[in-house]
Design an enzyme around this catalytic site. Structure first.
Site, PDB file in Angstrom:
ATOM      1  N   GLY A 175       0.849  -1.190   0.000  1.00  0.00           N
ATOM      2  CA  GLY A 175       0.000   0.000   0.000  1.00  0.00           C
ATOM      3  C   GLY A 175       0.879   1.232   0.000  1.00  0.00           C
ATOM      4  O   GLY A 175       2.068   1.142   0.323  1.00  0.00           O
ATOM      5  N   CYS A 184       5.387  -5.988   1.612  1.00  0.00           N
ATOM      6  CA  CYS A 184       5.724  -4.557   1.525  1.00  0.00           C
ATOM      7  C   CYS A 184       5.051  -3.774   2.664  1.00  0.00           C
ATOM      8  O   CYS A 184       5.383  -3.987   3.811  1.00  0.00           O
ATOM      9  CB  CYS A 184       5.369  -4.020   0.144  1.00  0.00           C
ATOM     10  N   TYR A 185       4.077  -2.914   2.367  1.00  0.00           N
ATOM     11  CA  TYR A 185       3.406  -2.196   3.464  1.00  0.00           C
ATOM     12  C   TYR A 185       2.877  -3.202   4.490  1.00  0.00           C
ATOM     13  O   TYR A 185       2.943  -2.970   5.703  1.00  0.00           O
ATOM     14  CB  TYR A 185       2.251  -1.344   2.922  1.00  0.00           C
ATOM     15  N   HIS A 220       8.089  -7.730  -3.475  1.00  0.00           N
ATOM     16  CA  HIS A 220       6.794  -8.183  -4.011  1.00  0.00           C
ATOM     17  C   HIS A 220       6.935  -9.548  -4.695  1.00  0.00           C
ATOM     18  O   HIS A 220       7.307  -9.602  -5.871  1.00  0.00           O
ATOM     19  CB  HIS A 220       6.262  -7.162  -5.017  1.00  0.00           C
ATOM     20  N   LYS A 248      -9.891 -13.665 -15.493  1.00  0.00           N
ATOM     21  CA  LYS A 248     -10.001 -13.917 -16.940  1.00  0.00           C
ATOM     22  C   LYS A 248      -9.291 -15.206 -17.373  1.00  0.00           C
ATOM     23  O   LYS A 248      -9.822 -15.986 -18.155  1.00  0.00           O
ATOM     24  CB  LYS A 248      -9.402 -12.724 -17.695  1.00  0.00           C
ATOM     25  N   GLU A 253       4.687 -11.344  -5.817  1.00  0.00           N
ATOM     26  CA  GLU A 253       3.629 -11.571  -6.816  1.00  0.00           C
ATOM     27  C   GLU A 253       3.986 -11.065  -8.215  1.00  0.00           C
ATOM     28  O   GLU A 253       3.373 -11.475  -9.191  1.00  0.00           O
ATOM     29  CB  GLU A 253       2.316 -10.921  -6.343  1.00  0.00           C
ATOM     30  N   ASP A 272     -16.398 -14.144 -22.038  1.00  0.00           N
ATOM     31  CA  ASP A 272     -17.159 -14.310 -20.795  1.00  0.00           C
ATOM     32  C   ASP A 272     -18.586 -14.783 -21.059  1.00  0.00           C
ATOM     33  O   ASP A 272     -19.055 -15.744 -20.439  1.00  0.00           O
ATOM     34  CB  ASP A 272     -17.196 -12.993 -19.998  1.00  0.00           C
TER      35      ASP A 272
END
Ligand code: XMP
Length: 513
Positions: free
Chosen positions: A55, A82-83, A169, A369, A171, A227
């Site tokens: 954040g 992180c944050y 991070h 997705k 991710e 979708d």
């Protein structure tokens, strides 16, 4: 559906969706919630683990998003990123400070590979850093498990309490062994077994839909996009002919798209459902005649779409359920908890108000997705439909500058088909986020044979993007661009120039309207 669940608590980081996607890629179901989610609710959800996101704040700012310390005392594993890592240190009386230099970008991190989190990770590994504050002193009982020249605590853990924190991070793909670290957290620390798999999701969803619908009537607006196609097939497998799909061809589709959709979903297609194709091209062209302002064009198409759909729905009569292709990114609450609003996204704007129905079914509500695509493949939907390029509801009208006419639609359809064909032939289609041809409103002088021409310029666009919020122009090899150009000017009437759009988003948008 009672899958093992990991909760991602959103503290305003830009990568919160990415964290959830990476967790899902490890076959663990995961939900993103604002940091205001109550402790009671968390207990009720009985998660296998919790991840605090990054954040933009500093833990010492009065306004910063925080959580009560009790969350770290539930015995549920927590990973702070992180944050989130600084917050963990702060809540447990460690020391957070402004780093002497901010670290940003790829950074070499020394890790202790005896940690459960870094099992199998190289001792020195490249991680993505983006921080101003850092943990200066780890809380009592914590072991430091990674460092950088700047960060004395690039990672820390209290194994006994199952609390883990990383300053970088894991991710983002720039963290070379990030997926391994997340996998380690999920399997070594949270002891997940990995029960989130698309084949069982599809199977369970079909059963659940069947039970919910009973012998009710179901209506679906089918656009031919990924979708709505996946949602329609899932419904058809569940309730067969109780489903009616209405496909409105507004004359702004890509070349042959209407016929392709009909071939798959129509009476001679692959599925057991009622299919209604409405050929409303003339109606849309008439409404669009003389209109040049992009927003006005969008509004006209949106409204007309609803009118056409409404007329069809009236013929069908009252239905019990309306299917919508809403997916998880549309559902996730955006921004920070308190004022968070859930995006009310409707694939075909405004439909629910114009149709007489009792309930909405959103079978893809929990999926990202890439998971929708996997579900599509599980359902046996042809690959060319499953890996379709994103295509906006207002169709080619947002790829034609100025007035939309049948002639202009034909030009852009032909040019776009050539471009897509050559990109696919060159094996580039899966590497580019989105690519298409657009028709500028510019006409200029050219020469063809011995004749003067005064014709349109086609613009080619191709962008790299992971979230469609920002994008950069893709570097298409010159041979490909050159071949596409030659083919377009030779094969498409009324085009004498082809241009490549080198602009990113911002400042441009992805579409060309
Ligand atoms: P922009 O042009 O805003 O596009 O950078 C971002 C992404 O959104 C798609 N897009 C739409 N999708 N209805 C849709 O379903 C729309 O009205 C619409 N407008 C833009 C666009 O194709 C890109 O993927």
């Amino acid at each position: 559906m009672n899958n093992e669940t990991v909760i991602v608590l959103d503290f305003g980081g830009q990568y919160n969706q990415l964290i959830a996607r990476r967790v899902r890629e490890c076959n663990v179901y995961c939900e993103v919630h604002p940091y205001t989610l109550s402790l009671e609710k968390i207990k009720e959800m009985n998660p296998k683990g919790i991840i605090f996101t990054g954040g933009p704040n500093s833990v010492y700012d009065e306004e910063s998003p925080r959580y009560e310390r009790a969350i770290l005392e539930l015995g549920i594993p927590v990973l702070g990123i992180c944050y989130g890592s600084q917050l963990m240190a702060y809540l447990l009386d460690g020391k957070v400070a402004t780093a002497p230099v901010s670290e940003y970008g790829k950074t070499e991190v020394e890790v202790d590979s005896s940690s459960k989190l870094f099992d199998g990770v190289q001792k020195s590994t490249i991680c993505w850093m983006s921080h101003t504050d850092y943990i200066a002193t780890a809380p009592e009982g914590f072991k430091i498990t990674a460092t950088t020249p700047v960060c004395p605590v690039a990672a820390m853990e209290n194994e006994e309490k199952k609390l883990y924190a990383v300053q970088f991070h894991p991710e983002v793909l720039h963290t070379q062994e990030g997926s391994k670290m997340l996998h380690n957290f999920l399997y070594n620390v949270c002891e997940c077994t990995g029960d989130w798999k698309m084949d069982s999701f599809v199977e369970k969803s079909i059963e659940a839909i069947r039970e919910k619908v009973g012998d009710g009537k179901v209506l679906c607006a089918l656009s031919g996009g990924v979708d709505s196609s996946v949602a329609a097939v899932m419904l058809s497998k569940a309730v067969g002919k109780q489903l009616t799909c209405v496909f409105v061809d507004h004359g702004l589709l890509r070349k042959n798209e209407g016929d392709e959709v009909e071939a798959v979903f129509g009476p001679n297609g692959n599925y057991d459902l009622n299919f209604i194709r409405v050929n409303a091209q003339e109606r849309f062209y008439n409404k669009l005649a003389g209109k040049t302002e992009p927003e006005e064009k969008r509004k006209i198409i949106g409204e007309e779409f609803i009118r056409v759909f409404e007329e069809e729905a009236k013929k069908i009569g009252a239905v019990d359920f309306l299917v919508q292709g809403t997916i998880y990114p549309d559902v996730i609450e955006s921004g920070l908890g308190k004022s968070a609003v859930i995006k009310s996204h409707h694939n075909v704007g405004g439909l629910p108000e114009c149709v007489d129905f009792k309930e909405i079914i959103e079978p893809l509500r929990d999926l990202f997705k890439d998971e929708v695509r996997k579900a599509g493949l599980e359902l046996g939907i042809p690959e060319y439909l499953v890996f379709r390029q994103p295509f906006p509801g207002p169709g080619l009208a947002v790829r034609i500058i100025g007035e939309v006419t049948a002639e202009k639609v034909k030009i852009v359809q032909e040019a776009d088909a050539i471009y897509r064909e050559e990109i696919e032939k060159a094996g580039l289609s899966r590497n580019i986020g989105q690519y298409f041809a657009a028709l500028t409103n510019m006409r200029s002088v050219g020469v063809m044979g011995d004749f003067r021409t005064y014709d349109y310029a086609v613009a080619l666009r191709a962008v790299l993007t992971s979230d469609f919020m920002t994008a950069e122009a893709a570097e298409i090899p010159w041979e490909v661009l050159s071949k596409v150009t030659t083919r377009i000017v030779n094969e498409v009437k009324h085009v004498n120039r082809v241009m490549y759009d080198c602009t990113g988003k911002p400042p441009a948008t992805i579409e060309f309207e």
